[in-house]
Design an enzyme around this catalytic site. Structure first.
Site, short mmCIF file in Angstrom:
data_model
loop_
_atom_site.label_atom_id
_atom_site.label_comp_id
_atom_site.label_asym_id
_atom_site.label_seq_id
_atom_site.Cartn_x
_atom_site.Cartn_y
_atom_site.Cartn_z
N ASN A 62 0.83 -1.21 0.00
CA ASN A 62 0.00 0.00 0.00
C ASN A 62 0.86 1.26 0.00
O ASN A 62 1.91 1.31 0.66
CB ASN A 62 -1.01 0.00 1.15
CG ASN A 62 -0.38 -0.16 2.52
OD1 ASN A 62 0.64 -0.82 2.67
ND2 ASN A 62 -0.99 0.42 3.53
N GLU A 64 0.49 5.31 0.54
CA GLU A 64 -0.42 6.34 1.04
C GLU A 64 0.03 7.73 0.61
O GLU A 64 1.11 7.91 0.03
CB GLU A 64 -0.51 6.23 2.58
CG GLU A 64 -1.10 4.88 2.99
CD GLU A 64 -1.30 4.72 4.48
OE1 GLU A 64 -0.81 5.56 5.27
OE2 GLU A 64 -1.96 3.73 4.86
N GLU A 75 -3.08 -4.62 -3.01
CA GLU A 75 -3.60 -5.55 -4.01
C GLU A 75 -3.64 -4.91 -5.39
O GLU A 75 -3.26 -5.52 -6.39
CB GLU A 75 -5.03 -5.99 -3.65
CG GLU A 75 -5.16 -6.73 -2.34
CD GLU A 75 -5.42 -5.81 -1.15
OE1 GLU A 75 -4.80 -4.73 -1.07
OE2 GLU A 75 -6.22 -6.19 -0.30
N1 THU Z 1 -5.33 -1.33 2.50
C1 THU Z 1 -4.80 -2.18 1.56
O1 THU Z 1 -3.66 -2.02 1.12
N2 THU Z 1 -5.59 -3.18 1.12
C2 THU Z 1 -6.88 -3.41 1.51
O2 THU Z 1 -7.55 -4.28 0.96
C3 THU Z 1 -7.45 -2.62 2.61
C4 THU Z 1 -6.64 -1.47 3.07
C5 THU Z 1 -4.50 -0.22 2.95
C6 THU Z 1 -5.02 1.14 2.54
C7 THU Z 1 -4.40 2.02 3.60
O3 THU Z 1 -3.10 2.36 3.18
C8 THU Z 1 -4.30 1.13 4.82
O4 THU Z 1 -4.44 -0.20 4.36
C9 THU Z 1 -5.34 1.40 5.90
O5 THU Z 1 -6.60 1.42 5.35
#
Ligand code: THU
Length: 160
Positions: A62, A64, A75
Site C-alpha cells: 500500500n 499512502e 492488491e
Molecule cells: N489497505 C490495503 O492495502 N488493502 C486493503 O484491501 C485494505 C486497506 C490499505 C489502505 C491504507 O493504506 C491502509 O491499508 C489502511 O486502510
C-alpha cells in the site's frame, strides 16, 4: 417474487504450515512485500503477492498520501503492475497480509471492496478463477477459490 440465497465458501487453516508449498511461498512473498509499504498515516503495512500463470510473482504494497484518498491498496498496486508487465497473462493466485507497529493484526486481512472489484475483473479478462490467500501477522489463514466468493455481485463489463 422469490427470495434467492447464494452461498459463499472459504477454507480455514490453523496456520500457514497447512498450505501447499506454492501457497506458503506466495504468502511469504506477500509478507516480504509489506516492507515496501509507505503507510505513515495508517501505520498498517499491507503486502500482496500475485502468482501469474507464467510462474512470475509480482509484489505490491500500500502506498499512502497526505491527501488520503489518493493512496492505493497493496492488491491494486500488485494487480495493475502485473497487468502492465505481463498483459494478457492470467493470475493464478494472490496472497495478502499486513503488519503494524501500532495495531495487532490477528485476523486475516480482508481486501477492500475496490480491490475485490479489480480482482473480479482480472478473472473476467482471463476467464480463469484465482485463489485468494489471506493472513494477518499471526495465526490462521483463509483461502477462497475465486473472487465470486468474496464479491458475489461484482459489476462486470457485461452490465454496461
Ligand atoms: N489497505 C490495503 O492495502 N488493502 C486493503 O484491501 C485494505 C486497506 C490499505 C489502505 C491504507 O493504506 C491502509 O491499508 C489502511 O486502510
Amino acid at each position: 417474487m422469490k427470495k434467492v440465497e447464494r452461498i459463499i465458501s472459504y477454507t480455514e487453516y490453523a496456520s500457514d504450515k497447512e498450505l501447499t508449498p506454492e501457497e506458503a511461498r506466495l504468502l511469504r512473498e506477500a509478507e516480504e512485500a509489506t516492507r515496501g509499504s509507505y503507510s505513515p498515516y495508517s501505520h498498517f503495512a499491507v503486502g500482496a503477492a500475485v502468482l501469474l500463470e507464467n510462474g512470475e510473482i509480482i509484489r505490491g504494497s500500500n502506498q499512502e498520501n497526505a491527501a488520503y484518498p489518493v493512496g492505493l491498496c497493496a492488491e491494486r498496486v500488485a494487480l495493475f503492475y502485473a497487468s502492465h508487465t505481463y498483459p494478457g497473462v492470467a493470475v493464478k493466485a494472490i496472497a495478502i497480509t499486513a503488519k503494524s507497529e501500532i495495531h495487532s493484526v490477528k485476523d486475516p486481512v480482508k481486501p477492500c471492496g475496490s480491490c475485490r472489484q479489480v480482482m473480479a475483473e482480472t478473472e473476467y479478462r482471463s476467464g480463469k478463477k484465482m485463489k485468494i490467500i489471506l493472513k494477518g501477522e499471526t495465526g490462521k489463514v483463509i483461502t477462497f477459490d475465486g473472487t465470486d466468493n468474496l464479491l458475489p455481485f461484482s459489476f462486470s463489463g457485461e452490465d454496461l
